[in-house]
Write an enzyme that holds these catalytic residues in place. Structure first.
Site, short mmCIF file in Angstrom:
data_model
loop_
_atom_site.label_atom_id
_atom_site.label_comp_id
_atom_site.label_asym_id
_atom_site.label_seq_id
_atom_site.Cartn_x
_atom_site.Cartn_y
_atom_site.Cartn_z
N SER A 209 1.20 -1.48 0.34
CA SER A 209 0.12 -0.10 -0.09
C SER A 209 0.26 1.20 -0.25
O SER A 209 1.60 1.10 -0.18
CB SER A 209 -0.63 -0.06 1.52
N ASN A 210 0.17 2.40 0.20
CA ASN A 210 1.21 3.67 0.15
C ASN A 210 1.02 5.02 1.75
O ASN A 210 -0.06 4.32 2.40
CB ASN A 210 1.11 3.82 -1.03
N HIS A 211 1.28 5.87 1.52
CA HIS A 211 1.01 6.33 2.72
C HIS A 211 -0.05 7.39 2.30
O HIS A 211 -0.09 8.46 3.56
CB HIS A 211 2.53 7.74 2.95
N SER A 212 -1.17 7.43 1.62
CA SER A 212 -2.24 8.60 1.03
C SER A 212 -2.59 7.98 2.62
O SER A 212 -3.37 7.80 3.36
CB SER A 212 -2.87 7.66 -0.27
N ALA A 276 -4.72 7.30 -4.06
CA ALA A 276 -2.71 6.66 -4.52
C ALA A 276 -2.91 5.78 -4.74
O ALA A 276 -3.20 4.88 -4.04
CB ALA A 276 -2.40 7.01 -3.78
#
Ligand code: C5P
Length: 400
Positions: A209-212, A276
């Site tokens: 996943s990512n930091h959004s 994102a």
């Protein structure tokens, strides 16, 4: 805007109650008729005499006047008002409002009010970010209460963070906006907004996943809804509550987001792609948790669909707005995305700027179309959202 409007100003027991005096004065100068309701504790922070003088009306605290038994009717107060503004609103009062507790006049008036309700929370940063306060705010939003966001800054406790009551002039501006029907400029339009991070499973317990945080997309959804648009918010993982008037469709993976967006594309007047989205996903998702071994391992990844580009291929007269988050060659990358994905404009946010990016409440962006670039200063994500929606409105006018 506030001339002749009936406003109940509710004051609860917070140190920020000293600002209620200025707030009351500003409301009265704007032409509103103001009646003040205080919780018993609020009297410790600001005197009824001050508030009675400024509002030009007697202060209401108790259910009845102990001297003559005269009843302070919360029902008729609720009927009288065009707007019930509770500023400051403590964590305690918000919790009671969220669950329907009615143990003082301020709260019974809330339950009887048929008018617009706005609250300006004020508390210490830890109280503000506590899960129960956040949960209560989500509930209050769902109940139609307009929340005037607290500001970040120095707090009475000496700590620095979010929780300080909005300044009186900003509160008045928000109350005016609530009465401003002209702002319903997007009535009859339907927009798709994507927000948050996608989750790409590797096995039943792990994912990419990512930091959004989803904050930017949720702010855009809220701004659109406030201008009267119907909003379908396709949301990846976030910890945020659904903004008032927005329909949220929860998804996890890029594939699920792609399917939801393709389905909605036929119905909408445009899309704002704030999510994102993972560009790659594991080629194979293991059925069982992958066991560790002695050797290094690698995971084969395959490309996901580019949702924005797919919508752009079949755009017709719809509006398409994208985001670009770059760490290098910002302008060139943003411009190439604008063209490749057939977008009307793109919002560039640079990770290099202080106050911009993922988790915070502020952003620094540039709005770029095929002919121009506008660099906006540091502002809250909610303000950025309004500027994006302003530009969407002008593109819609050009298209028609
Ligand atoms: O190409 P890049 O991922 O940097 O483009 C960013 C823009 O495209 C954002 O608006 C994002 O929401 C959108 N996007 C998308 N589907 C993807 C990847 C990005 O809609 N798979």
């Amino acid at each position: 805007m506030l001339k002749g409007k009936h406003i109940i100003l509710g004051i609860t027991g917070s140190i920020a109650a000293y600002k209620s005096a200025v707030l009351c004065r500003l409301l009265v100068s704007a032409g509103a008729e103001v009646k003040v309701v205080m919780t018993p504790l609020a009297k410790q922070f600001i005197t009824p005499l001050t508030m009675a003088t400024l509002s030009k009306n007697p202060i209401l605290v108790d259910f009845f006047n102990p001297e003559n038994g005269e009843w302070n009717s919360h029902v008729s107060l609720g009927e009288w008002a065009d707007c019930y503004l509770i500023a400051p609103a403590t964590a305690n009062t918000m919790a009671k409002m969220a669950s329907g507790v009615a143990d003082n006049l301020l709260l019974t008036t809330y339950l009887s009010a048929r008018c617009k309700v706005a609250i300006a929370p004020a508390m210490d940063l830890d109280m503000y970010r506590h899960a129960s306060t956040q949960r209560n705010m989500t509930q209050l939003r769902a109940d139609g209460v307009h929340i005037i966001e607290p500001q970040s800054g120095e707090l009475a406790s000496g700590l620095v963070g979010k929780g300080r009551m909005a300044e009186p002039q900003d509160i008045v501006r928000e109350v005016e906006a609530m009465f401003d029907e002209k702002k319903k400029s997007l009535q009859g339009k339907h927009f798709l907004v994507t927000a948050g991070a996608t989750i790409e499973p590797i096995d039943p317990v792990r994912f990419i996943s990512n930091h959004s945080s989803g904050k930017m997309g949720y702010a855009v959804a809220e701004a659109l809804a406030q201008r009267g648009a119907k909003v379908s918010l396709v949301s990846g993982r976030t910890a945020l509550g659904v903004p008032v008037g927005v329909e949220r469709i929860d998804v996890l993976s890029a594939e699920q987001m792609y399917e939801a967006c393709c389905r909605l594309w036929a119905e909408v007047d445009g899309a704002i792609m704030c999510a994102a989205v993972a560009d790659y996903t594991p080629a194979v998702v293991a059925d069982q948790k992958i066991k560790k071994g002695e050797d290094d391992m690698s995971i084969a990844l395959k490309r996901t669909h580019d949702i924005a580009a797919t919508l752009g291929e079949n755009k017709g007269s719809r509006l398409l707005v994208g985001f670009a988050m770059e760490t290098e060659n910002e302008m060139a990358n943003a411009e190439s995305k604008l063209q490749r994905k057939n977008m009307d404009f793109i919002v560039l946010n640079s990770l290099r700027q202080e106050g911009a990016g993922f988790r915070g409440d502020t952003n620094v962006v540039s709005l770029i179309d095929s002919e121009s670039r506008v660099d906006l200063p540091l502002m809250s994500k909610r303000e950025v959202a309004d500027r994006i929606v302003d530009k969407m409105e002008s593109v819609l006018v050009e298209k028609n």
